[in-house]
Design a protein around this motif. Structure first.
Motif, mmCIF file in Angstrom:
data_model
loop_
_atom_site.group_PDB
_atom_site.id
_atom_site.type_symbol
_atom_site.label_atom_id
_atom_site.label_comp_id
_atom_site.label_asym_id
_atom_site.label_seq_id
_atom_site.Cartn_x
_atom_site.Cartn_y
_atom_site.Cartn_z
ATOM 1 N N LYS A 153 4.704 -4.850 8.676
ATOM 2 C CA LYS A 153 4.441 -5.541 7.406
ATOM 3 C C LYS A 153 4.739 -7.036 7.498
ATOM 4 N N HIS B 100 6.062 0.799 9.769
ATOM 5 C CA HIS B 100 5.722 -0.021 8.602
ATOM 6 C C HIS B 100 6.688 -1.185 8.415
ATOM 7 N N TYR C 177 0.869 -1.176 0.000
ATOM 8 C CA TYR C 177 0.000 0.000 0.000
ATOM 9 C C TYR C 177 0.904 1.223 0.000
ATOM 10 N N THR D 35 2.773 4.106 1.222
ATOM 11 C CA THR D 35 3.184 4.711 2.487
ATOM 12 C C THR D 35 3.300 6.222 2.291
ATOM 13 N N THR E 232 -6.689 3.539 -2.360
ATOM 14 C CA THR E 232 -5.777 3.264 -3.457
ATOM 15 C C THR E 232 -6.441 2.360 -4.489
ATOM 16 N N PHE E 233 -7.140 1.330 -4.011
ATOM 17 C CA PHE E 233 -7.802 0.397 -4.931
ATOM 18 C C PHE E 233 -8.842 1.135 -5.763
ATOM 19 N N ARG F 25 -6.371 3.397 3.566
ATOM 20 C CA ARG F 25 -5.424 3.703 2.502
ATOM 21 C C ARG F 25 -5.463 2.639 1.406
ATOM 22 N N LEU F 26 -5.587 1.381 1.798
ATOM 23 C CA LEU F 26 -5.692 0.298 0.816
ATOM 24 C C LEU F 26 -6.938 0.465 -0.051
ATOM 25 N N HIS F 27 -8.062 0.748 0.562
ATOM 26 C CA HIS F 27 -9.311 0.871 -0.189
ATOM 27 C C HIS F 27 -9.339 2.132 -1.041
ATOM 28 N N ILE G 210 -4.522 1.797 7.746
ATOM 29 C CA ILE G 210 -3.991 0.953 6.669
ATOM 30 C C ILE G 210 -5.115 0.528 5.736
ATOM 31 N N TRP G 211 -6.232 0.072 6.299
ATOM 32 C CA TRP G 211 -7.353 -0.368 5.463
ATOM 33 C C TRP G 211 -7.948 0.780 4.659
#
Length: 164
Positions: free
Chosen positions: A120, A116, A6, A8, A158-159, A154-156, A151-152
């Motif tokens: 990770k 991180h 993801y 950073t 980004t997706f 940012r992941l979502h 984190i979640w």
């Protein structure tokens, strides 16, 4: 699921690189006394609100001794950010600048407490990830949950952004 890739942030990378440069590569290396000593900062525990003080060359982080050990660690990271990243007296600066420093210190606390390059290595699908982090990094579950949610998000984000 092993820890996903993801994006950073600059600050997140800066903290991990700073830790790695100093040989702090696992949670057991993150000792407030060791970090404070490296930066010639006195670490004091008193029954008063936490703060960072500087008088000439004398620098001290005061941690609230009435709080739990986990909360004290989080206070340390917050005040450490002021010590190594900020200048000026907050009582003398405009409110907007003070708020900016506080926001930076809050993010720094998340990244310094749960860096991180260390987290990770954990499996994010582990149903006990929050308690594992809290135990391994010796911080509150509240902070671990905040980092996990960050984190979640940012992941979502980004997706979704990459999809369109």
């Amino acid at each position: 699921m092993k820890f996903p890739l993801y994006p950073t942030t600059y600050l997140e990378d800066w903290v991990s690189e700073w830790y790695i440069r100093n040989g702090w590569t696992n949670p057991k290396d993150l000792k407030a006394t060791r970090i404070a000593r490296k930066y010639r900062i006195h670490l004091i525990r008193k029954d008063m609100p936490s703060r960072y003080d500087r008088f000439g060359n004398y620098r001290a982080i005061i941690i609230d001794g009435r709080c739990s050990k986990e909360e004290q660690r989080e206070q340390f990271y917050h005040e450490l950010c002021h010590a190594i990243r900020h200048t000026g007296r907050q009582s003398m600066m405009p409110q907007a600048f003070r708020e900016l420093q506080e926001r930076d210190a809050r993010h720094f606390t998340l990244y310094a407490a749960l860096p991180h390059h260390m987290i990770k290595e954990y499996d994010l699908s582990d149903k006990d990830i929050i308690s594992r982090w809290a135990n391994d990094f010796r911080v509150t579950e509240k902070l671990c949950n905040e980092r996990y949610e960050q984190i979640w998000r940012r992941l979502h984000t980004t997706f979704i952004t990459e999809k369109y």
